[in-house]
Scaffold this active site. Structure first.
Site, PDB file in Angstrom:
ATOM      1  N   ASP A  41       6.688 -40.696  13.348  1.00 28.63           N
ATOM      2  CA  ASP A  41       7.557 -40.079  12.324  1.00 28.63           C
ATOM      3  C   ASP A  41       7.867 -38.611  12.639  1.00 28.63           C
ATOM      4  O   ASP A  41       8.490 -37.924  11.831  1.00 28.63           O
ATOM      5  CB  ASP A  41       6.910 -40.192  10.945  1.00 28.63           C
ATOM      6  CG  ASP A  41       5.572 -39.481  10.882  1.00 28.63           C
ATOM      7  OD1 ASP A  41       5.147 -38.910  11.914  1.00 28.63           O
ATOM      8  OD2 ASP A  41       4.957 -39.479   9.795  1.00 28.63           O
ATOM      9  N   GLY A  42       7.431 -38.119  13.799  1.00 31.42           N
ATOM     10  CA  GLY A  42       7.763 -36.748  14.194  1.00 31.42           C
ATOM     11  C   GLY A  42       6.666 -35.743  13.906  1.00 31.42           C
ATOM     12  O   GLY A  42       6.757 -34.581  14.325  1.00 31.42           O
ATOM     13  N   ARG A 100      14.311 -12.097  12.895  1.00 36.85           N
ATOM     14  CA  ARG A 100      15.507 -11.471  12.314  1.00 36.85           C
ATOM     15  C   ARG A 100      15.543 -11.597  10.803  1.00 36.85           C
ATOM     16  O   ARG A 100      16.315 -10.915  10.143  1.00 36.85           O
ATOM     17  CB  ARG A 100      16.780 -12.071  12.944  1.00 36.85           C
ATOM     18  CG  ARG A 100      17.009 -11.552  14.355  1.00 36.85           C
ATOM     19  CD  ARG A 100      18.192 -12.208  15.019  1.00 36.85           C
ATOM     20  NE  ARG A 100      17.917 -13.599  15.353  1.00 36.85           N
ATOM     21  CZ  ARG A 100      18.760 -14.398  16.005  1.00 36.85           C
ATOM     22  NH1 ARG A 100      19.933 -13.936  16.385  1.00 36.85           N
ATOM     23  NH2 ARG A 100      18.426 -15.628  16.281  1.00 36.85           N
ATOM     24  N   LYS A 196      27.885  -1.682  14.850  1.00 32.46           N
ATOM     25  CA  LYS A 196      28.183  -3.119  14.691  1.00 32.46           C
ATOM     26  C   LYS A 196      28.090  -3.524  13.233  1.00 32.46           C
ATOM     27  O   LYS A 196      27.147  -3.162  12.545  1.00 32.46           O
ATOM     28  CB  LYS A 196      27.166  -3.928  15.507  1.00 32.46           C
ATOM     29  CG  LYS A 196      27.324  -5.431  15.399  1.00 32.46           C
ATOM     30  CD  LYS A 196      26.327  -6.176  16.285  1.00 32.46           C
ATOM     31  CE  LYS A 196      25.062  -6.556  15.548  1.00 32.46           C
ATOM     32  NZ  LYS A 196      24.150  -7.402  16.353  1.00 32.46           N
ATOM     33  N   THR A 227      23.779 -16.409  20.412  1.00 29.71           N
ATOM     34  CA  THR A 227      25.077 -17.062  20.661  1.00 29.71           C
ATOM     35  C   THR A 227      25.890 -16.308  21.704  1.00 29.71           C
ATOM     36  O   THR A 227      26.885 -16.823  22.204  1.00 29.71           O
ATOM     37  CB  THR A 227      25.909 -17.104  19.372  1.00 29.71           C
ATOM     38  OG1 THR A 227      26.220 -15.748  18.979  1.00 29.71           O
ATOM     39  CG2 THR A 227      25.170 -17.797  18.242  1.00 29.71           C
ATOM     40  N   THR A 230      27.288 -10.927  19.995  1.00 35.11           N
ATOM     41  CA  THR A 230      27.076  -9.468  19.980  1.00 35.11           C
ATOM     42  C   THR A 230      27.486  -8.848  21.305  1.00 35.11           C
ATOM     43  O   THR A 230      28.180  -7.822  21.348  1.00 35.11           O
ATOM     44  CB  THR A 230      25.584  -9.164  19.686  1.00 35.11           C
ATOM     45  OG1 THR A 230      25.256  -9.709  18.414  1.00 35.11           O
ATOM     46  CG2 THR A 230      25.294  -7.678  19.713  1.00 35.11           C
TER      47      THR A 230
END
Ligand code: R5P
Length: 315
Positions: A41-42, A100, A196, A227, A230
């Site tokens: 079941d993980g 983060r 930013k 990703t 930035t």
């Protein structure tokens, strides 16, 4: 009764066995035998296959993607060691997932980094070693020792002979100014800061370039590339401000999620330096250089075994 020496041992989770093996080899220590599987079941299934009673256990497990899987596995490894009467348990977490999430951006949000700290302490971790923690205040979520090492000296040494004269060190946001200053100090270069704005989890926007990049090559530094958004924004802003090639990027944690490589290639970066704080699966990318932090972590463990100071590792 005379005290017996506590034997050190390295225990590897499944997040980064290669790093654990490199650390064990550098220290000439065997990897502690352990079975780590998943139930149908993980759920995590763990069995320590040798005694850890009174041992000084160093569990190597970056909480890299899949973050939740690796975090629960780390918690279960610690729980297994504590129940088997380990003498001391150190979590070596080169990449600290959820870092983060160190404050609430709005109402009704969790501070997940704090939750991770609570969980690690609840299962019985005695101390934590991590690398370039996203925000120093995360240490404050713990009431046990937390040593946040830095990979900046290792990366700066790798970059030293590659950077052209006149290169500006670029911090992609206000949060990385201290790290940029450390690179600048080691590479004898000026610092430029980008302002930013984060629009969403995947979208950012640079509004100002603070400092002179005209006709200068740039080294953009960051703690992590996720990703790639930035860095792509930073490259665009630097080019608009007159920066010239090469544009080089250095980041401690190369998460490089699917699509990040394509974005960075399209942005035309000339080189990317990351560490092996998490496994780097990308093979065929000539611009990518992976610098190992296994010697840094081995030195830290060596000092912890001997109750030595870690502060010299910053020099
Ligand atoms: C942000 O504060 C971090 O220091 C990194 O700049 C950011 O998390 C990188 O993520 P991405 O590659 O998705 O822009």
């Amino acid at each position: 009764m005379e005290g017996r020496a506590i034997k050190p041992a390295i225990l590897a989770g499944t997040a980064h066995p290669a790093l654990a093996a490199a650390i064990a080899q550098a220290l000439d220590l065997p990897l502690s035998a352990c079975r780590i599987e998943r139930f149908p079941d993980g759920e995590v299934a763990i069995e320590l296959r040798e005694p850890v009673r009174r041992k000084d256990m160093f569990i190597v497990q970056p909480t890299a993607p899949p973050v939740n899987e690796h975090l629960v596995e780390l918690l279960a490894l610690v729980d297994a060691c504590r129940r088997a009467a380990a003498g001391r348990i150190t979590a070596i977490v080169p990449y600290f997932g959820y870092a983060r999430s160190d404050k609430r951006a709005g109402h009704r949000e969790p501070i997940t980094a704090s939750m991770v700290a609570v969980l690690l302490q609840a299962v019985g971790v005695d101390q934590v070693v991590t690398v370039d923690l996203h925000a120093a205040q995360i240490e404050g979520f713990f009431h046990i020792p937390v040593d946040s090492l830095t990979a900046v000296p290792v990366l700066a040494a790798a970059l030293h002979d590659y950077l052209p004269p006149g290169t500006a060190i670029v911090s992609p946001d206000a949060g990385r100014v201290r790290m940029a200053s450390e690179y600048a100090h080691r590479l004898d270069a000026p610092v430029v800061v980008l302002h930013k704005q984060r629009i969403s989890g995947t979208e950012t926007h640079i509004t100002h370039v603070v400092g002179d990049v005209r006709d200068r090559p740039c080294l953009i530094i960051d703690d992590m590339i996720s990703t790639g958004g930035t860095i792509v924004e930073a490259v665009t802003a630097l080019r608009s401000a007159g920066a010239r090639p090469p544009i080089i990027v250095a980041a401690t944690h190369g998460l490089l999620l699917p699509g990040a490589q394509e974005k960075l290639v399209a942005a035309g970066i000339d080189a990317l330096y990351v560490t092996d704080s998490i496994p780097i699966a990308i093979q065929s990318w000539p611009q990518l250089h992976v610098v190992s932090i296994a010697p840094l972590l081995a030195q830290a463990i060596q000092r912890l075994i001997g109750d030595g100071s870690l502060s010299e590792l910053w020099r």
